[in-house]
Design a protein around this motif. Structure first.
Motif, short mmCIF file in Angstrom:
data_model
loop_
_atom_site.label_atom_id
_atom_site.label_comp_id
_atom_site.label_asym_id
_atom_site.label_seq_id
_atom_site.Cartn_x
_atom_site.Cartn_y
_atom_site.Cartn_z
N HIS A 61 50.47 51.13 111.93
CA HIS A 61 49.60 51.95 112.88
C HIS A 61 50.39 53.20 113.43
N GLY A 62 51.72 53.21 113.64
CA GLY A 62 52.30 54.56 113.98
C GLY A 62 52.70 55.50 112.90
N GLY A 63 52.84 54.98 111.66
CA GLY A 63 53.24 55.89 110.78
C GLY A 63 52.26 56.48 109.95
N GLN A 64 52.20 57.44 109.18
CA GLN A 64 51.48 57.94 108.17
C GLN A 64 50.96 57.05 107.05
N GLU A 65 49.60 56.98 106.73
CA GLU A 65 49.21 56.38 105.78
C GLU A 65 49.16 57.16 104.46
N GLN A 66 49.30 56.54 103.41
CA GLN A 66 49.08 57.25 102.07
C GLN A 66 47.65 57.25 101.96
N PRO A 67 46.85 58.38 101.36
CA PRO A 67 45.71 58.59 100.91
C PRO A 67 45.25 57.63 99.87
N ARG A 68 44.13 57.09 100.22
CA ARG A 68 43.84 56.10 99.14
C ARG A 68 43.21 56.59 97.93
N GLN A 69 43.76 56.18 96.76
CA GLN A 69 43.38 56.73 95.50
C GLN A 69 42.21 55.82 95.00
N TRP A 70 41.08 56.39 94.53
CA TRP A 70 39.84 55.61 93.94
C TRP A 70 39.96 55.60 92.51
N SER A 71 39.77 54.40 91.72
CA SER A 71 39.70 54.60 90.30
C SER A 71 38.35 55.14 90.11
N GLU A 72 38.10 55.48 88.71
CA GLU A 72 37.09 55.97 88.41
C GLU A 72 35.80 55.11 88.47
N GLU A 73 36.03 54.03 88.21
CA GLU A 73 35.05 52.86 88.19
C GLU A 73 34.61 52.69 89.65
N GLN A 74 35.56 52.64 90.64
CA GLN A 74 35.00 52.70 92.21
C GLN A 74 34.30 53.84 92.50
N LEU A 75 34.62 54.90 92.03
CA LEU A 75 33.79 56.10 92.20
C LEU A 75 32.31 56.25 91.69
N LYS A 76 32.53 55.69 90.33
CA LYS A 76 31.01 55.40 89.81
C LYS A 76 30.17 54.52 90.43
N ARG A 77 30.81 53.40 91.20
CA ARG A 77 29.92 52.56 91.69
C ARG A 77 29.57 52.92 92.94
N ARG A 78 30.33 53.68 93.99
CA ARG A 78 29.99 54.26 95.15
C ARG A 78 29.11 55.24 94.82
N ARG A 79 29.15 56.09 93.79
CA ARG A 79 27.95 57.28 93.47
C ARG A 79 26.67 56.39 93.38
N GLN A 80 26.73 55.49 92.38
CA GLN A 80 25.40 54.48 92.05
C GLN A 80 24.83 54.03 93.26
N ARG A 81 25.68 53.34 94.36
CA ARG A 81 25.21 53.03 95.53
C ARG A 81 24.57 54.17 96.41
N SER A 82 25.27 55.20 96.30
CA SER A 82 24.62 56.32 97.15
C SER A 82 23.30 56.88 96.90
N VAL A 83 23.24 56.73 95.48
CA VAL A 83 21.91 57.34 94.80
C VAL A 83 20.81 55.95 95.14
N ALA A 84 21.11 54.88 94.97
CA ALA A 84 20.33 53.68 95.32
C ALA A 84 19.66 53.93 96.74
N LEU A 85 20.80 54.09 97.68
CA LEU A 85 20.38 54.05 99.04
C LEU A 85 19.38 55.43 99.25
N ALA A 86 19.73 56.45 98.74
CA ALA A 86 18.80 57.50 98.80
C ALA A 86 17.49 57.36 98.54
N LEU A 87 17.47 56.81 97.01
CA LEU A 87 15.90 56.28 96.70
C LEU A 87 15.19 55.29 97.60
#
Length: 70
Positions: A7-33
């Motif tokens: 909690h007190g230290g700096q966290e490393q930024p999370r690295q998303w894999s291509e598959e995770q980004l693709k699924r996240r984008r698909q969920r966003s499009v589905a939610l928008a529709l």
């Protein structure tokens, strides 16, 4: 305090894999529709419930004795 606590230290930024980004984008499009379909459904139901009564209602200015704007 516990040393395993990050909690007190700096966290490393999370690295998303291509598959995770693709699924996240698909969920966003589905939610928008789904949201767009819901808005369209509400609009259609509102117009259906109002029907032709919208055109028959008196103009506010005419009720108050003002000139009607055409």
């Amino acid at each position: 305090m516990a040393e395993g606590n990050n909690h007190g230290g700096q966290e490393q930024p999370r690295q998303w894999s291509e598959e995770q980004l693709k699924r996240r984008r698909q969920r966003s499009v589905a939610l928008a529709l789904v949201l767009g379909a819901l808005v369209t459904l509400f609009f259609i139901v509102t117009i259906a419930k109002l029907g032709g009564n919208v055109a028959k209602r008196p103009v506010v200015g005419a009720v108050l004795g003002m000139e009607q704007v055409v």
